[in-house]
Design a protein around this motif. Sequence first.
Motif, short mmCIF file in Angstrom:
data_model
loop_
_atom_site.label_atom_id
_atom_site.label_comp_id
_atom_site.label_asym_id
_atom_site.label_seq_id
_atom_site.Cartn_x
_atom_site.Cartn_y
_atom_site.Cartn_z
N LEU A 292 -11.84 -21.19 -18.49
CA LEU A 292 -11.32 -22.46 -18.99
C LEU A 292 -10.35 -22.32 -20.17
N GLY A 293 -10.47 -21.24 -20.91
CA GLY A 293 -9.57 -21.03 -22.05
C GLY A 293 -10.22 -21.37 -23.38
N GLN A 294 -10.93 -22.50 -23.43
CA GLN A 294 -11.59 -22.89 -24.68
C GLN A 294 -12.94 -23.52 -24.40
N ALA A 295 -13.79 -23.52 -25.43
CA ALA A 295 -15.08 -24.22 -25.35
C ALA A 295 -15.29 -24.90 -26.71
N PHE A 296 -15.85 -26.09 -26.67
CA PHE A 296 -16.14 -26.76 -27.95
C PHE A 296 -17.16 -25.96 -28.73
N ASN A 297 -16.83 -25.76 -29.99
CA ASN A 297 -17.77 -25.12 -30.89
C ASN A 297 -18.39 -26.25 -31.72
N PHE A 298 -19.63 -26.58 -31.40
CA PHE A 298 -20.29 -27.72 -32.06
C PHE A 298 -21.07 -27.30 -33.30
N ASP A 299 -20.96 -26.06 -33.70
CA ASP A 299 -21.82 -25.58 -34.79
C ASP A 299 -21.54 -26.33 -36.11
N LEU A 300 -20.27 -26.60 -36.40
CA LEU A 300 -19.98 -27.30 -37.66
C LEU A 300 -20.42 -28.76 -37.57
N LEU A 301 -20.26 -29.34 -36.40
CA LEU A 301 -20.67 -30.73 -36.20
C LEU A 301 -22.18 -30.89 -36.44
N LEU A 302 -22.92 -29.84 -36.15
CA LEU A 302 -24.37 -29.91 -36.33
C LEU A 302 -24.81 -29.50 -37.73
N ALA A 303 -23.91 -28.82 -38.47
CA ALA A 303 -24.30 -28.25 -39.77
C ALA A 303 -24.23 -29.29 -40.89
N ASP A 304 -24.95 -29.02 -41.95
CA ASP A 304 -24.80 -29.83 -43.16
C ASP A 304 -23.55 -29.35 -43.90
N PHE A 305 -23.13 -30.13 -44.89
CA PHE A 305 -21.97 -29.76 -45.70
C PHE A 305 -22.44 -28.70 -46.70
N ASP A 306 -22.35 -27.46 -46.27
CA ASP A 306 -22.97 -26.39 -47.03
C ASP A 306 -22.11 -25.13 -46.90
N ALA A 307 -21.76 -24.55 -48.03
CA ALA A 307 -20.81 -23.43 -48.02
C ALA A 307 -21.30 -22.25 -47.19
N SER A 308 -22.56 -21.88 -47.36
CA SER A 308 -22.98 -20.66 -46.65
C SER A 308 -23.06 -20.92 -45.14
#
Length: 549
Positions: A292-308
Amino acid sequence: MVRHHLSEDPNWWRQAAIYQIYPRSFKDSDGDGLGDIRGITSEVGYLASLNLDAVWLSPFYPSALADGGYDVADYRNVDPRLGTLVDFDEMVAALHDAGIRVFVDIVPNHSSNLHVWFQEALASEPGSPARERYIFRDGRGDNGELPPSDWPSHFAPSAWTRTTNPDGTPGQWYLHLFAPEQPDFNWDNPEVQEDFLTTLRFWSDRGVDGFRVDVAHALKKDLGEPFRSKPVFIDFDNPLSGDDVLFDRNEVHDIYRKWHQVFEEYTPPRVAVAEAWVRAERRVLYARPDELGQAFNFDLLLADFDASAFKRIITDNIALAKTEGSSSTWVLSNHDRVRHTTKYGLPAGYDLREWLLSNGLKLDVDYKQGLARAQAATMMILALPGSCYLYQGEELGLFEVANIPFNQVQDPIWERNHHTDKGRDGCRVPLPWSSQGTSFGFSTGQAHLPQPSAFARLAVDAQSGRDGSTLELYRTALKLRRELQSTEDYEWIETGNPSVLHFSRANGWQSVTNFGSANAALPPGQILLSSGQHDSGVLPGNTTIWLKR
Ligand code: GLC
């Protein structure tokens, strides 16, 4: 408007900015309160002002709207309430003239129960070819009264619904991983496989540049009987072996390799992005260059606003995408999730479902903090290598509408979960175009979901040309990003402050984000853009600044 010429670069999508349009809530042209295709065409100028590379349209196909259009009754047509194929062609031409490419949503796991094939299946005998396009089975128990397996549906409770025979007696059961109005296709059937190739060609021939593939990981199932049990449902702990009974099976990739061959029939080749709710290591397989070329990376959408968390997710996903020869994607909001402005305004890890159920009353959202963080996070992802998928309304700083009256909720999740989950309508409320007037300029009629009065100050006309508005920040950031993007390299710069993330791209472009609330020192360099107000030499909390060295 200047007429753009779209390049034939086969890699145009690797670092693109793609804006998701939820057509029924974008703009209505005929006053029925439902957004439509002509509404989109009428706002091409607005889309161009955002400096986007592409738009992705959620389903606009004929549908009874049992799941917001993800129940498709005809894959190669436009819902008459949203327009015609002629309107669609005009929209594509207008977008292309404005230099904006078009993705459409392909929903291959299931159709609508109103699809001619499903209607034909219901009218046909068990074991008939018509039934073989879907997944029909006899029930268990003495009289077939029990579902064929214990598989649950995403929209709860069982993934099986029993049919009624033409003579009124109870019949076979059919599988639906989502609502009963969304019967799953049988992807072992060559006719189903062929039909989707026809659909891909149909839209590609009309000039569509790419596809978003709904529930891409679920098409192939282990349908050997007795059915294997699957007590745990969607989670990121799906086995990595590819032999789970329902999800992410290895054979699903054969389908996408065939799709890729169709993509290669066109210039530039068509491309797609997979919605695959699987762990990052498996997700990148969908994005391989011959798939397909790309896949949605949902990791940030699921993460809290957190630097690490952000640093780990970014590092891992860029490395993984590279291993498979793709580029990463970044997503903070979409039509299925609580808007990130709201999420970041609630305490980290807060149960968003519970908050929605209380109509948003249980806890005040710190909108100011949420918006500052949302802007900072967006600027950060825009500076990263890879493609950014932006969701309509986030450029206005729209928040999740939590208090939609219970009797106006449209999401099937609400009824199917016996009113314990309010669902996803809160991010699907029609856009405010003007601070005054009926439905804030969305329609001359009443919007299909109620808009809150606070949308007035977030309307496009209230923000356009206003210094410091979210809209102008998006416009400037997207324009600068386009000018500054070069190779896909990036490098972390050590900050000595665990709340601050700093990275550089080629040509001296740098992005620095303060995830904390206390001020931090701003690294030296020429300031290109800031997500918030700041004093000289200071990087305030919840802020991203772009620098040039
Ligand atoms: C995807 C869509 C979602 C839909 C589901 C079933 O997850 O994003 O909106 O309900 O698939 O098609």
